[in-house]
Write a protein that holds these residues in place. Structure first.
Motif, short mmCIF file in Angstrom:
data_model
loop_
_atom_site.label_atom_id
_atom_site.label_comp_id
_atom_site.label_asym_id
_atom_site.label_seq_id
_atom_site.Cartn_x
_atom_site.Cartn_y
_atom_site.Cartn_z
N TYR A 24 34.71 62.40 78.27
CA TYR A 24 33.73 62.14 77.22
C TYR A 24 34.38 62.01 75.85
O TYR A 24 33.81 61.41 74.95
N THR A 36 35.25 58.49 75.80
CA THR A 36 34.04 57.73 75.48
C THR A 36 33.78 57.73 73.97
O THR A 36 33.47 56.70 73.38
N ARG A 89 35.90 58.07 71.61
CA ARG A 89 36.87 57.20 70.93
C ARG A 89 36.48 55.75 71.14
O ARG A 89 36.61 54.93 70.23
N LEU A 118 34.41 55.98 66.86
CA LEU A 118 34.33 57.11 65.94
C LEU A 118 35.71 57.43 65.37
O LEU A 118 36.72 57.19 66.02
N SER A 119 35.73 57.98 64.15
CA SER A 119 37.00 58.39 63.57
C SER A 119 37.52 59.61 64.33
O SER A 119 36.75 60.34 64.95
N LYS A 174 35.83 62.89 63.57
CA LYS A 174 34.52 63.03 64.21
C LYS A 174 34.68 63.34 65.69
O LYS A 174 33.94 64.15 66.24
N LYS A 216 33.29 66.93 66.03
CA LYS A 216 31.93 66.87 66.53
C LYS A 216 31.90 66.92 68.06
O LYS A 216 31.30 67.81 68.64
N HIS A 217 32.58 65.97 68.69
CA HIS A 217 32.44 65.86 70.14
C HIS A 217 33.25 66.90 70.91
O HIS A 217 32.80 67.43 71.91
N ALA A 218 34.46 67.17 70.45
CA ALA A 218 35.32 68.06 71.22
C ALA A 218 35.07 69.53 70.88
O ALA A 218 34.98 70.37 71.77
N ARG A 236 32.58 71.41 69.91
CA ARG A 236 31.44 72.16 70.44
C ARG A 236 31.66 72.55 71.90
O ARG A 236 31.17 73.56 72.36
N ASN A 237 32.42 71.73 72.63
CA ASN A 237 32.76 72.08 74.00
C ASN A 237 33.90 73.08 74.05
O ASN A 237 33.93 73.97 74.88
N ILE A 280 24.71 76.53 72.00
CA ILE A 280 25.84 75.59 72.01
C ILE A 280 25.80 74.70 73.24
O ILE A 280 26.01 73.50 73.16
#
Lengths: 325, 331
Positions: A222, A225, A227, A231-232, A235, A239-241, A243-244, A317
């Protein structure tokens, strides 16, 4: 399961757990050699058998163990934690006076350790070949290896004695008698060293943990995905990584809350921070059983509340966690 | 617009590994025009996915490098494009869907948020508009009850539904090129057919150029207009789908086609044995100067190990790189 139902269930569990903790604590204290009467008699310089028997009776120590336990649990259930033999004051009042200082210390240390530790770990994962990775590894190794009382004393020497930048002890400057914002700033100023000391070991742990977790997440599908969306990189990472990647950190932070409270005892003693830890330390030396039992029970409450907050944070989360107690 | 929309020419990609620098792609060329579907077929590890990642500008760093060739999108060379320019194009003009719908969506965000994110980023939509767009896209990929499901998380969707979400996400900005990297490999056969129907429908409606990467010859036959066959980082054959499937010129393509199971009823013993290509794709760091397929080729000749053959025309825009074709021509 809805949040309210989940919370109600967790609170019911917590009550059962507290009862078990109370029984266990009381039994352990009973098993430990010596009691308050021996301390008093020791300070009096000796006493006759008769006086000792009288004293034991006045503290209810002449009854059988089950009886004592029953009386204790009955009192606790009504919110009466007994009276401190040393201070001759209600245990609850003594503890509640100290709780805010400890909570402040632990929350500040935990907050510092989580935010700074995670940030360092994430940056080390984002720039794996840079000097930052090496710094994080060294800081982690040092922070994790150094015992908290030693690193506390060293920091104390360095910042309060050699450089005289920070206060060595206490929670506020009595001479200033500040109020309002000035008081808050004064407390914050006094908080830096103890919170920093307590945070050090966890900072090390969380930076290592978040670095490993982040490296794994950055290799996941993901993230690819994200990238591919255009997205920069910031981000993608924050943002994406993140939180996981932060889930293991939250888990460990929650589990270690009790360890942190134990660490607070040492830190409070080193920096004479007027919290529960310092009170616990003194009470153990004085064999002030009622006070020790009270502190242990209140600590259990803090740990349970902390774990409850951790689980709530988990549900927030990660949306996949909606089932089970 | 006339001519190809996306053109890859002589693309070379190398990776630094423990065994030294390895050439993963060696002079790959292909092109795709608006409304066309190009199939890229080959075994695992032949460089299909790496070609796609190179087009997206997503060759894994720092190990991977594009060391030669050009990737032209409307004439602009993407190999030379800045990171910022690539981010503008990625997910916007050129979008990609992946092999693993189960893990390609972020588990902690709703599918609506993930679709809306692309629309907000590239189309500059407000949060409310982007959410409307997300619902529209979910409808476009035939997800029932789109208004409700837009607020759900990936774990509440099945594999096929997740791939639909991926497609909705990729198409949210109406890209001109959609790269589908084995989009149905992880799905049930019936769901595979649905996903292909969906891609076909979207291509017909929007005129999107599709690059379909697959090792499934059946899917290729159904979807592709033209086919590129890759082996060990090189293109070995290219041509219209009918020519490739009906009259393959390269022994590797012939082998691939022979590997397709023939569905016949009857006793197990009576069925013809399933064909296979002997051997495996050689490790890339052990590739010599010659044709990489020579070791496995039933018709290999001494010269096959000496030099890589050029591409020979074998029909209308149909070419293959094999020395046999020169022999045939000489005879």
């Amino acid at each position: 399961m809805g949040f309210a139902a989940w919370l109600a269930r967790r609170i019911a569990y917590a009550a059962g757990l507290l009862a078990a903790v109370a029984i266990l604590n009381f039994s352990l204290m009973h098993l430990a050699p010596g009691d308050i009467v021996q301390t008093i008699v020791g300070e009096m310089g000796g006493a006759s058998e008769e006086t000792i028997a009288q004293l034991r009776k006045s503290y209810g120590l002449d009854r059988s163990f089950p009886e004592q336990l029953g009386i204790y649990l009955g009192r606790v259930a009504t919110g009466d934690l007994g009276t401190s033999a040393y201070y001759n004051q209600p245990v609850l009042n003594l503890i509640l006076d100290r709780v805010p200082a400890t909570v402040l210390l632990v929350v500040a240390a935990l907050g510092l350790a989580i935010t700074l530790g995670t940030f360092l770990g994430v940056m080390a994962a984002r720039f794996p070949a840079s000097w930052l990775g090496a710094v994080v590894t060294i800081v982690a190794l040092f922070g994790f290896s150094a015992p908290v009382f030693w690193s506390g004393l060293m920091l104390l020497l360095l910042f309060a004695s050699v450089f005289e930048l920070l206060p060595a002890s206490g929670m506020y400057d009595v001479a200033q008698g500040a109020t309002g914002i000035a008081y808050a700033l004064d407390v914050a100023y006094h908080l830096v060293l103890p919170a920093g000391t307590l945070a050090l070991i966890y900072l090390a742990l969380y930076s290592r943990l978040s670095r490993a977790s982040m490296l794994e997440v950055l290799g996941s599908d993901y993230v690819r995905t994200a990238r591919a969306k255009g997205l920069s990189e910031n981000k993608v990472v924050f943002k994406h990584a993140l939180r996981n990647a932060i889930l293991p950190v939250v888990t460990v932070a929650g589990l270690q809350l009790s360890a942190m409270l134990a660490g607070a005892v040492l830190v409070e003693t080193v920096f004479t921070w007027p919290g529960m830890g310092q009170l616990a330390f003194e009470s153990i030396l004085r064999r002030d059983n009622q006070l020790i039992l009270g502190i242990l029970l209140l600590s259990a409450v803090l740990v349970i509340v902390g774990n409850l907050l951790t689980d709530a944070a988990y549900r927030f989360i990660d949306p996949r966690i909606k089932t089970g107690g | 617009m006339s001519g190809p929309l996306l053109e890859v020419e002589g693309l070379k990609v190398e990776f630094d590994t423990w065994d030294g620098r390895v050439r993963v792609l060696d002079g790959v060329s292909l092109s795709v025009s608006p409304g066309e579907t190009l199939g890229i077929v080959g075994e695992s590890g032949c460089g299909k996915s790496m070609t796609a990642l190179a087009v997206m500008g997503l060759v894994p760093k720092p190990a991977g490098h594009v060391t030669g060739g050009a990737i032209r999108y409307r004439g602009e060379d993407l190999v030379k494009a800045s990171d910022g320019r690539m981010r503008d194009l990625r997910g916007n003009r050129i979008a990609m869907i992946f092999q693993e719908p189960m893990t390609s969506l972020n588990p902690v965000f709703t599918v609506g948020d993930q679709i809306a994110e692309t629309a907000r980023l590239h189309l500059g939509l407000s949060p409310a508009e982007a959410r409307k767009r997300a619902v529209e896209m979910l409808r476009a990929v035939h997800i029932p009850e789109a208004e409700r499901r837009v607020a759900e998380y990936p774990h509440q969707f099945s594999g096929g539904m997740r791939q639909r979400v991926m497609i909705a996400m990729a198409l949210a900005c109406e890209p001109e090129v959609l790269i589908a990297d084995e989009p149905t490999t992880a799905l049930d056969v019936t769901v595979q057919a649905q996903i292909f129907d969906l891609l076909e429908e979207l291509r017909a409606a929007e005129g999107t150029a599709i690059v379909l990467i697959t090792h499934d010859m059946g899917a290729t036959a159904e979807m592709a207009d033209r086919v590129v066959v890759m082996y060990a980082g090189r293109k070995v054959e290219e041509g219209p789908v009918d020519a490739i499937l009906g009259n393959p010129a390269h022994p590797y393509t012939q082998g691939l086609l022979a590997c397709r199971p023939n569905l016949q009823l009857g006793h197990a013993a009576a069925r013809p044995q399933l064909h296979e290509i002997p051997g495996v794709v050689p490790p890339l760091h052990l590739l010599g100067r010659g044709c990489a397929f020579a070791d496995r080729c039933p018709r290999a000749m001494p010269r096959c190990g000496e030099a890589f053959p050029p591409a020979y025309d074998v029909g209308e825009s149909h070419a293959a790189a094999c020395w046999l074709l020169e022999e045939a021509r000489a005879a």
